[in-house]
Design a protein around this motif. Structure first.
Motif: not given
Length: 110
Positions: A36-39, A46-54, A62-69, A80-88
Motif C-alpha cells: 500500500g505504501a509503495s503504491a 507518477n501522477s506528478i510526472i503524467a499530470l503536470t509535466g514536472v 535498497e531497503d525500500g528507499f525512495l527520495r523525491c524532490v 498548486e497541482k503538484v501540491q494537491l497530488l502530494l497532499e493526497g
C-alpha cells in the motif's frame, strides 16, 4: 518499519519526501502495508510526472528507499497541482498509519 519523512517549506508546501524500510507486517509478497505504501508513493510521483509535466528529482535505493524532490520556482498553477497530488499522498499514507501504526511512521520536518 517504513519511515516516511515529509519536508515542508516555511510556507507549508511539500518540497520533498523520503521513504525507507520495510513494514514487516507479513512475509515478502504478502505484506499489504508495504504494498500500500509503495503504491501510494510511486502513484503520487507518477501522477506528478503524467499530470503536470514536472520531473521531480528521484532517487531509489535498497531497503525500500525512495527520495523525491520537487523542483523550485515552478509556475504557481503547476505548483498548486503538484501540491494537491502530494497532499493526497500524505492523506493516504496517514490512513495506513492510523490502522497499521506499528509498521509505518510519518514525520514532518521544515
Amino acid at each position: 518499519m517504513i519511515e516516511t519523512t515529509i519536508y515542508r517549506t516555511e510556507t507549508g508546501r511539500v518540497r520533498s519526501f523520503t521513504m525507507s524500510g520495510h513494514a514487516l507486517f507479513a512475509n515478502h509478497g504478502n505484506d499489504i502495508v508495504c504494498a500500500g505504501a509503495s503504491a501510494i508513493s510511486f502513484g503520487a510521483v507518477n501522477s506528478i510526472i503524467a499530470l503536470t509535466g514536472v520531473q521531480p528529482e528521484i532517487e531509489q535505493g535498497e531497503d525500500g528507499f525512495l527520495r523525491c524532490v520537487i523542483p523550485e520556482n515552478l509556475p504557481e498553477d503547476v505548483q498548486e497541482k503538484v501540491q494537491l497530488l502530494l497532499e493526497g499522498m500524505i492523506v493516504s499514507l496517514q490512513t495506513i498509519e492510523r490502522d497499521y501504526g506499528k509498521y509505518i511512521k510519518i514525520t514532518f520536518k521544515k
